[in-house]
Design an enzyme around this catalytic site. Structure first.
Site, PDB file in Angstrom:
ATOM      1  CB  SER A 241      -0.961   0.007   1.194  1.00 54.76           C
ATOM      2  OG  SER A 241      -0.287  -0.239   2.409  1.00 54.76           O
ATOM      3  CG  HIS A 271      -0.901  -5.225   1.823  1.00 58.08           C
ATOM      4  ND1 HIS A 271      -0.190  -5.125   2.986  1.00 58.08           N
ATOM      5  CD2 HIS A 271      -0.907  -3.954   1.288  1.00 58.08           C
ATOM      6  CE1 HIS A 271       0.232  -3.866   3.153  1.00 58.08           C
ATOM      7  NE2 HIS A 271      -0.206  -3.137   2.134  1.00 58.08           N
ATOM      8  CG  HIS A 318       6.017  -9.417   7.397  1.00 56.23           C
ATOM      9  ND1 HIS A 318       6.970  -8.596   6.847  1.00 56.23           N
ATOM     10  CD2 HIS A 318       4.920  -8.651   7.614  1.00 56.23           C
ATOM     11  CE1 HIS A 318       6.463  -7.372   6.745  1.00 56.23           C
ATOM     12  NE2 HIS A 318       5.229  -7.384   7.204  1.00 56.23           N
ATOM     13  NE  ARG A 327       2.728  -4.286  12.169  1.00 59.15           N
ATOM     14  CZ  ARG A 327       2.579  -4.322  10.854  1.00 59.15           C
ATOM     15  NH1 ARG A 327       2.074  -3.278  10.207  1.00 59.15           N
ATOM     16  NH2 ARG A 327       2.928  -5.392  10.164  1.00 59.15           N
ATOM     17  CG  ASP A 373      -3.270  -8.273   8.849  1.00 66.83           C
ATOM     18  OD1 ASP A 373      -3.714  -7.176   9.237  1.00 66.83           O
ATOM     19  OD2 ASP A 373      -2.572  -8.404   7.836  1.00 66.83           O
TER      20      ASP A 373
HETATM   21  N1  NMX Z   1       0.913 -20.091   5.192  1.00 67.10           N
HETATM   22  C1  NMX Z   1       1.324 -20.999   4.275  1.00 67.10           C
HETATM   23  N2  NMX Z   1       2.365 -20.836   3.467  1.00 67.10           N
HETATM   24  C2  NMX Z   1       3.066 -19.699   3.612  1.00 67.10           C
HETATM   25  C3  NMX Z   1       2.736 -18.724   4.551  1.00 67.10           C
HETATM   26  C4  NMX Z   1       1.592 -18.945   5.364  1.00 67.10           C
HETATM   27  N3  NMX Z   1       1.178 -18.039   6.244  1.00 67.10           N
HETATM   28  N4  NMX Z   1       3.620 -17.709   4.444  1.00 67.10           N
HETATM   29  C5  NMX Z   1       4.474 -18.024   3.463  1.00 67.10           C
HETATM   30  N5  NMX Z   1       4.133 -19.225   2.938  1.00 67.10           N
HETATM   31  C6  NMX Z   1       4.720 -19.898   1.796  1.00 67.10           C
HETATM   32  C7  NMX Z   1       4.584 -19.015   0.561  1.00 67.10           C
HETATM   33  O1  NMX Z   1       3.263 -19.095   0.030  1.00 67.10           O
HETATM   34  C8  NMX Z   1       5.675 -19.563  -0.323  1.00 67.10           C
HETATM   35  O2  NMX Z   1       5.217 -20.783  -0.855  1.00 67.10           O
HETATM   36  P1  NMX Z   1       5.581 -21.224  -2.390  1.00 67.10           P
HETATM   37  O3  NMX Z   1       7.072 -21.216  -2.448  1.00 67.10           O
HETATM   38  O4  NMX Z   1       4.958 -22.557  -2.509  1.00 67.10           O
HETATM   39  O5  NMX Z   1       4.961 -20.164  -3.271  1.00 67.10           O
HETATM   40  C9  NMX Z   1       6.770 -19.885   0.693  1.00 67.10           C
HETATM   41  O6  NMX Z   1       6.115 -20.046   1.964  1.00 67.10           O
HETATM   42  C10 NMX Z   1       7.839 -18.821   0.824  1.00 67.10           C
HETATM   43  O7  NMX Z   1       7.213 -17.594   1.121  1.00 67.10           O
HETATM   44  P2  NMX Z   1       7.974 -16.499   2.016  1.00 67.10           P
HETATM   45  O8  NMX Z   1       9.193 -16.100   1.272  1.00 67.10           O
HETATM   46  O9  NMX Z   1       8.117 -16.989   3.406  1.00 67.10           O
HETATM   47  O10 NMX Z   1       6.894 -15.313   2.084  1.00 67.10           O
HETATM   48  P3  NMX Z   1       6.662 -14.137   1.038  1.00 67.10           P
HETATM   49  O11 NMX Z   1       7.599 -13.025   1.372  1.00 67.10           O
HETATM   50  O12 NMX Z   1       6.644 -14.613  -0.355  1.00 67.10           O
HETATM   51  O13 NMX Z   1       5.161 -13.710   1.405  1.00 67.10           O
HETATM   52  C11 NMX Z   1       3.329 -13.192   2.801  1.00 67.10           C
HETATM   53  C12 NMX Z   1       4.826 -13.007   2.573  1.00 67.10           C
HETATM   54  C13 NMX Z   1       2.906 -12.253   3.919  1.00 67.10           C
HETATM   55  C14 NMX Z   1       2.570 -12.806   1.535  1.00 67.10           C
HETATM   56  C15 NMX Z   1       3.063 -14.681   3.164  1.00 67.10           C
HETATM   57  O14 NMX Z   1       3.728 -14.990   4.366  1.00 67.10           O
HETATM   58  C16 NMX Z   1       1.589 -15.002   3.293  1.00 67.10           C
HETATM   59  O15 NMX Z   1       0.957 -15.320   2.277  1.00 67.10           O
HETATM   60  N6  NMX Z   1       1.017 -14.940   4.540  1.00 67.10           N
HETATM   61  C17 NMX Z   1      -0.399 -15.122   4.738  1.00 67.10           C
HETATM   62  C18 NMX Z   1      -1.163 -13.852   4.336  1.00 67.10           C
HETATM   63  C19 NMX Z   1      -0.943 -12.757   5.341  1.00 67.10           C
HETATM   64  O16 NMX Z   1      -1.020 -12.930   6.553  1.00 67.10           O
HETATM   65  N7  NMX Z   1      -0.689 -11.524   4.826  1.00 67.10           N
HETATM   66  C20 NMX Z   1      -0.611 -10.337   5.703  1.00 67.10           C
HETATM   67  C21 NMX Z   1       0.783  -9.691   5.730  1.00 67.10           C
HETATM   68  C22 NMX Z   1       0.771  -8.488   6.639  1.00 67.10           C
HETATM   69  N8  NMX Z   1      -0.024  -7.377   6.080  1.00 67.10           N
HETATM   70  O17 NMX Z   1      -0.907  -6.881   6.708  1.00 67.10           O
HETATM   71  O18 NMX Z   1       0.215  -6.970   4.923  1.00 67.10           O
HETATM   72  C1  MLT Z   2       2.232  -3.744   6.401  1.00 63.56           C
HETATM   73  O1  MLT Z   2       1.882  -3.286   7.498  1.00 63.56           O
HETATM   74  O2  MLT Z   2       2.283  -3.022   5.384  1.00 63.56           O
HETATM   75  C2  MLT Z   2       2.484  -5.205   6.274  1.00 63.56           C
HETATM   76  O3  MLT Z   2       3.026  -5.758   7.445  1.00 63.56           O
HETATM   77  C3  MLT Z   2       3.176  -5.631   5.020  1.00 63.56           C
HETATM   78  C4  MLT Z   2       4.607  -5.255   4.820  1.00 63.56           C
HETATM   79  O4  MLT Z   2       5.234  -4.570   5.603  1.00 63.56           O
HETATM   80  O5  MLT Z   2       5.152  -5.730   3.791  1.00 63.56           O
END
Ligand code: NMX
Ligand code: MLT
Length: 439
Positions: A241, A271, A318, A327, A373
């Site tokens: 964002s 996100h 994350h 947080r 979250d």
């Molecule tokens: N559950 C299952 N698998 C996960 C999760 C999770 N919570 N987090 C990461 N992975 C997987 C990811 O999908 C990827 O799989 P693949 O190689 O098969 O595509 C692998 O682990 C490596 O990912 P990372 O490098 O650890 O994470 P990345 O930096 O790509 O993504 C998020 C970060 C936040 C997108 C990811 O952790 C996620 O999808 N979390 C769940 C959604 C979430 O809670 N988002 C909110 C973030 C905070 N916000 O408010 O923005």
């Molecule tokens: C945020 O607050 O924007 C989230 O934790 C996602 C991020 O920092 O990448």
């Protein structure tokens, strides 16, 4: 000129001169290397922009102008609950790098109250949307509808010189932030309270007034709102964002169009929408198990089933953090202080005990810990705000503080159009062939 604006002008003018001189000497200095994995992997860790309002450390979490969340809680002026920081004070801190006095923070509350009138056509626009339109879609449309009021757009049209961009951006920022609570509350009341709207209060602070217009008069809920709207405000510049706001803002789109773009990024499930997904996931689990007090074994089975379906566990992981999100911890502390017992809060804590071990065992998840979250929904449910389709709007109202303060800085410092380089896989193959030939 008001005190905050004057301070901002003085500080940003001084920094602009300093940046000019350091770039004159050092603009060719290498600060980063980029590998192929980063190019294909979402640009993780690449240093490619300046964001003055906050900085994220993978281990320690977010610092706003070098202040951690516990430091904010201790040092920022408080709301009438006497414990939780005023988001107004955080905005002041992010904008000018100084902790305001209580009088300065209260003065900002008053300033935003004066600027809070939302033009009638914004409500008419919202009323024209089907009632089941997602709250974030309504939020984005309402912000775009408010763009008719943009001082930046009007003055640009009249030929505003570059050195006044910061001024018009500041004015739009202040008006937009002042108006967001009423717009956001209107969306909640039209979607979930039969259009029975509540007029703004003339005495509450920014958060208290938002809670009041949502229909929540509980003082503990207002305290929660102060904490919530503070901790979600900024997370350095690279999150989706903030970066979207930065990119769109760099085209000189006005603050309304720019912020709406940032909110469309926040509305993605990886996100900000994750806050609704977390509570939906918990409710679905409780429904399926037929209990509100599941055991850790039952939760572990549900997590495995979620992963087996090829889904992520929302609220965990994350892109940058490598420890439990401060947080999340701040919200856990709030729950421990204010809430004696709540089944959904207890579930969140059991999930915290169970999920990191399971995600770590997958061997690919870089951060198995909870993010912001994972906790927020349970607190909202506790105080009666159960409609999780609305949760990301709360996040968005808070995020306005950080991304718009940062936009003021980008305009004051005269940052140019953002335009990084992209490559094709064909280019990558060619690059690899050349690399191999040289080796
Ligand atoms: N559950 C299952 N698998 C996960 C999760 C999770 N919570 N987090 C990461 N992975 C997987 C990811 O999908 C990827 O799989 P693949 O190689 O098969 O595509 C692998 O682990 C490596 O990912 P990372 O490098 O650890 O994470 P990345 O930096 O790509 O993504 C998020 C970060 C936040 C997108 C990811 O952790 C996620 O999808 N979390 C769940 C959604 C979430 O809670 N988002 C909110 C973030 C905070 N916000 O408010 O923005
Ligand atoms: C945020 O607050 O924007 C989230 O934790 C996602 C991020 O920092 O990448």
């Amino acid at each position: 000129m008001d005190t905050l604006k004057k301070k901002f002008y003085e500080k940003s003018s001084a920094l602009k001169v300093e940046i000019k001189s350091l770039l004159k000497e050092h603009s060719e200095l290498m600060v980063d290397d980029v590998n192929l994995g980063q190019i294909y992997g979402g640009a993780r860790d690449i240093k490619m922009m300046v964001w003055e309002t906050s900085e994220l450390d993978a281990m320690e979490g977010i610092r706003f102008r070098n202040m951690s969340i516990p430091e904010l809680k201790a040092q920022l002026p408080k709301g009438k609950d006497g414990k939780e920081p005023l988001p107004e004070a955080l905005f002041w801190l992010m904008l000018v790098g100084e902790v305001p006095t209580q009088a300065e923070a209260d003065g900002l509350t008053e300033e935003w109250r004066k600027r809070a009138t939302v033009p009638a056509h914004v409500f008419t626009t919202l009323d024209a949307l089907p009632a089941n339109t997602h709250a974030m879609t309504q939020f984005s449309i309402a912000i775009n509808a408010m763009q008719t009021e943009s001082i930046f757009a009007a003055r640009y049209d009249e030929g505003m010189p570059k050195d006044e961009y910061w001024d018009a951006t500041y004015e739009d920022t202040m008006n937009l932030i002042a108006r967001l609570p009423q717009v956001a509350a209107y969306i909640y009341r039209r979607t979930y309270a039969g259009g029975n709207h509540i007029a703004p209060s003339a005495t509450e602070d920014w958060s208290g007034n938002y809670a009041h217009m949502l229909g929540f008069e509980n003082e503990e809920f207002k305290a929660l709102m102060r904490l919530y709207l503070t901790i979600h405000a900024d997370h350095e510049g690279g999150n989706a964002s903030a970066h979207t706001t930065h990119l769109v803002g760099s085209t000189l789109s006005d603050p309304y169009l720019t912020f709406a773009a940032g909110m469309n990024a926040l509305a993605g499930p990886l996100h900000g929408l994750a806050n609704q997904e977390v509570i939906k996931w918990i409710f679905d689990m409780l429904d399926e198990l037929g209990t509100t007090t599941p055991s850790k074994e039952q939760i572990a089975d549900y997590v495995h089933a979620t992963l087996a379906k090829g889904q992520v566990v929302p609220g965990y992981g994350h892109a940058v953090l490598r420890r439990p999100d401060p947080r999340f911890m701040a919200q856990m502390e709030f729950a421990k202080e204010y809430i004696r017992h709540d089944d959904v809060v207890e579930v969140v804590w059991k999930v915290f005990d169970v999920v990191p071990g399971i995600l770590s065992s997958l061997g690919k998840v870089k951060n198995p810990w909870p993010n912001v979250d994972a906790h927020s929904g349970a607190l909202l449910v506790h105080y009666g705000l159960k409609e999780y389709g609305y949760y990301t709007v709360l996040f968005g109202v808070s995020r306005a503080l950080g991304v718009l303060a940062a936009l003021c800085w980008s305009r004051a410092l005269g940052f140019p159009l953002e335009r990084p380089k992209s490559v094709t896989t064909e280019w990558v193959k060619q690059f690899l062939a050349e690399h191999k030939a040289k080796a």
